[in-house]
Write a protein that holds these residues in place. Structure first.
Motif, mmCIF file in Angstrom:
data_model
loop_
_atom_site.group_PDB
_atom_site.id
_atom_site.type_symbol
_atom_site.label_atom_id
_atom_site.label_comp_id
_atom_site.label_asym_id
_atom_site.label_seq_id
_atom_site.Cartn_x
_atom_site.Cartn_y
_atom_site.Cartn_z
ATOM 1 N N VAL A 178 66.063 -117.610 -34.840
ATOM 2 C CA VAL A 178 65.962 -116.274 -35.428
ATOM 3 C C VAL A 178 64.504 -115.845 -35.336
ATOM 4 N N VAL A 179 64.264 -114.751 -34.629
ATOM 5 C CA VAL A 179 62.899 -114.301 -34.357
ATOM 6 C C VAL A 179 62.808 -112.793 -34.570
ATOM 7 N N GLY A 180 61.679 -112.336 -35.075
ATOM 8 C CA GLY A 180 61.447 -110.914 -35.245
ATOM 9 C C GLY A 180 60.378 -110.412 -34.295
ATOM 10 N N VAL A 181 60.517 -109.167 -33.872
ATOM 11 C CA VAL A 181 59.512 -108.513 -33.039
ATOM 12 C C VAL A 181 59.044 -107.257 -33.758
ATOM 13 N N ASN A 182 57.738 -107.100 -33.852
ATOM 14 C CA ASN A 182 57.150 -105.930 -34.492
ATOM 15 C C ASN A 182 56.438 -105.070 -33.452
ATOM 16 N N PRO A 183 57.156 -104.151 -32.824
ATOM 17 C CA PRO A 183 56.450 -103.227 -31.939
ATOM 18 C C PRO A 183 55.607 -102.261 -32.766
ATOM 19 N N GLY A 184 54.493 -101.847 -32.192
ATOM 20 C CA GLY A 184 53.762 -100.716 -32.732
ATOM 21 C C GLY A 184 54.335 -99.454 -32.121
ATOM 22 N N PRO A 185 53.519 -98.444 -31.879
ATOM 23 C CA PRO A 185 54.023 -97.230 -31.233
ATOM 24 C C PRO A 185 54.532 -97.528 -29.823
ATOM 25 N N VAL A 186 55.726 -97.040 -29.531
ATOM 26 C CA VAL A 186 56.337 -97.235 -28.216
ATOM 27 C C VAL A 186 56.682 -95.863 -27.645
ATOM 28 N N ALA A 187 56.486 -95.692 -26.364
ATOM 29 C CA ALA A 187 56.675 -94.395 -25.712
ATOM 30 C C ALA A 187 58.154 -94.018 -25.633
ATOM 31 N N THR A 188 58.674 -93.482 -26.711
ATOM 32 C CA THR A 188 60.047 -93.010 -26.793
ATOM 33 C C THR A 188 60.045 -91.595 -27.366
ATOM 34 N N GLU A 189 61.213 -90.966 -27.359
ATOM 35 C CA GLU A 189 61.320 -89.636 -27.947
ATOM 36 C C GLU A 189 60.961 -89.671 -29.433
ATOM 37 N N ARG A 190 61.318 -90.761 -30.085
ATOM 38 C CA ARG A 190 61.046 -90.864 -31.520
ATOM 39 C C ARG A 190 59.550 -90.838 -31.810
ATOM 40 N N ILE A 191 58.752 -91.601 -31.051
ATOM 41 C CA ILE A 191 57.315 -91.620 -31.331
ATOM 42 C C ILE A 191 56.692 -90.275 -30.993
ATOM 43 N N ALA A 192 57.237 -89.592 -30.002
ATOM 44 C CA ALA A 192 56.724 -88.253 -29.680
ATOM 45 C C ALA A 192 56.916 -87.305 -30.859
ATOM 46 N N LYS A 193 58.073 -87.380 -31.506
ATOM 47 C CA LYS A 193 58.340 -86.545 -32.674
ATOM 48 C C LYS A 193 57.437 -86.930 -33.838
ATOM 49 N N VAL A 194 57.241 -88.232 -34.032
ATOM 50 C CA VAL A 194 56.379 -88.704 -35.119
ATOM 51 C C VAL A 194 54.949 -88.211 -34.920
ATOM 52 N N LEU A 195 54.453 -88.307 -33.686
ATOM 53 C CA LEU A 195 53.087 -87.876 -33.411
ATOM 54 C C LEU A 195 52.917 -86.374 -33.638
ATOM 55 N N LYS A 196 53.913 -85.605 -33.256
ATOM 56 C CA LYS A 196 53.838 -84.160 -33.485
ATOM 57 C C LYS A 196 53.813 -83.843 -34.979
ATOM 58 N N SER A 197 54.595 -84.585 -35.737
ATOM 59 C CA SER A 197 54.607 -84.393 -37.185
ATOM 60 C C SER A 197 53.257 -84.741 -37.793
ATOM 61 N N PRO A 217 45.296 -98.154 -28.755
ATOM 62 C CA PRO A 217 44.741 -99.072 -27.768
ATOM 63 C C PRO A 217 45.123 -98.647 -26.357
ATOM 64 N N LEU A 218 44.155 -98.672 -25.455
ATOM 65 C CA LEU A 218 44.316 -98.236 -24.067
ATOM 66 C C LEU A 218 44.652 -96.748 -23.953
ATOM 67 N N GLY A 219 44.583 -96.037 -25.056
ATOM 68 C CA GLY A 219 44.844 -94.615 -25.035
ATOM 69 C C GLY A 219 46.300 -94.250 -24.826
ATOM 70 N N ARG A 220 47.187 -95.162 -25.182
ATOM 71 C CA ARG A 220 48.617 -94.916 -24.970
ATOM 72 C C ARG A 220 49.449 -95.761 -25.912
ATOM 73 N N ALA A 221 50.735 -95.407 -25.993
ATOM 74 C CA ALA A 221 51.695 -96.265 -26.682
ATOM 75 C C ALA A 221 52.170 -97.355 -25.727
ATOM 76 N N ALA A 222 52.800 -98.377 -26.262
ATOM 77 C CA ALA A 222 53.420 -99.399 -25.404
ATOM 78 C C ALA A 222 54.575 -98.784 -24.635
#
Length: 260
Positions: A178-197, A217-222
């Motif tokens: 059993v393992v968890g993954v914690n992504p930060g910002p990822v280049a999806t439609e959802r993060i685009a909406k969050v950033l606009k908000s 970091p690196l000037g972009r989302a994952a």
């Protein structure tokens, strides 16, 4: 690198778009048969057709709202004996303690927090009876970065991190990881909406969201692929000694703590 996953059965919730669709793509590329669960019938079927055509794998779909009563049992009946369960469905709403009322807080937790817990509770005994399996929880780095403006999500993600570590600390005794993954910002439609908000709130205009993106970091989302590739590795036997831990993929955001 061959991950040795060909022929394994992988169930992905929230598979119709974003990271979930990317996970389905990544596992299908490895020759896995994929079972796709989400609310949107049309999106699921389109993705399944694409995966069958591109990779020659079995791709089955189940359209269900994981927050509804009886959803867990429906997924178990649909999924049957899977080798890998990827809990990915759900997004907890952003906002302060006073922005997110009780109904919205409970709805977000019902889908993501209790959704992950209930599916794990249901599939774990089936995996144990078969001799093993892997459960991967897509959580999010909000559980590490306690955020006044994302209080319901930070709290929910932290709970899922604790759940993952508590269960995964003993699960290898049953042949299950059993393992968890914690992504930060990822280049999806959802993060685009969050950033606009956020841009609207912080900078006065949603059109300035690119300025917030430049601070990452690196000037972009994952990319979705960067996150999905990690899930594939963690599901494979190359990661056979990994359990009861959380792996963060956020370009160092969670570790970038400085007084200056």
């Amino acid at each position: 690198m061959d991950m040795g996953l060909k022929g394994r059965r992988v169930l992905v919730t929230g598979a119709s778009q974003g990271i979930g669709a990317g996970l389905a793509q990544a596992f299908a590329q490895e020759g896995c048969d994929v079972l796709l669960v989400a609310r949107s019938t049309d999106k699921l079927e389109a993705l399944a057709r694409e995966l069958r055509a591109a990779h020659g794998v079995e791709a089955r779909t189940l359209a269900v709202d994981m927050a509804q009563p009886g959803a867990t049992q429906r997924v178990v009946e649909f999924g049957g004996q899977v080798d890998v369960l990827v809990n990915n469905a759900g997004a907890i709403p952003g906002g302060t303690l006073w922005d997110v009322d009780e109904a919205a807080w409970r709805q977000g937790w019902e889908l993501k927090v209790f959704g992950y817990i209930n599916l794990t509770r249901a599939f774990y005994p089936l995996m144990k009876a078969r001799g093993g399996g892997v459960i991967l929880n897509n959580i999010g780095n909000g559980g590490q970065n306690f955020d006044f403006n994302y209080i319901a999500g930070s709290t929910g993600n932290a709970a899922l991190m604790a759940f993952t570590c508590a269960l995964g600390g003993r699960s290898l005794e049953d042949g299950i990881r059993v393992v968890g993954v914690n992504p930060g910002p990822v280049a999806t439609e959802r993060i685009a909406k969050v950033l606009k908000s956020h841009a609207e709130r912080l900078l006065g205009s949603a059109e300035r969201s690119s300025e917030l993106l430049a601070r990452y970091p690196l000037g972009r989302a994952a990319t979705v692929q960067e996150v999905a590739d990690l899930f594939v590795y963690l599901a494979s036997d190359r990661s056979a000694y990994t359990s009861g831990t959380i792996i963060t993929v956020d370009g160092g955001i969670s570790s970038k703590r400085s007084v200056a």
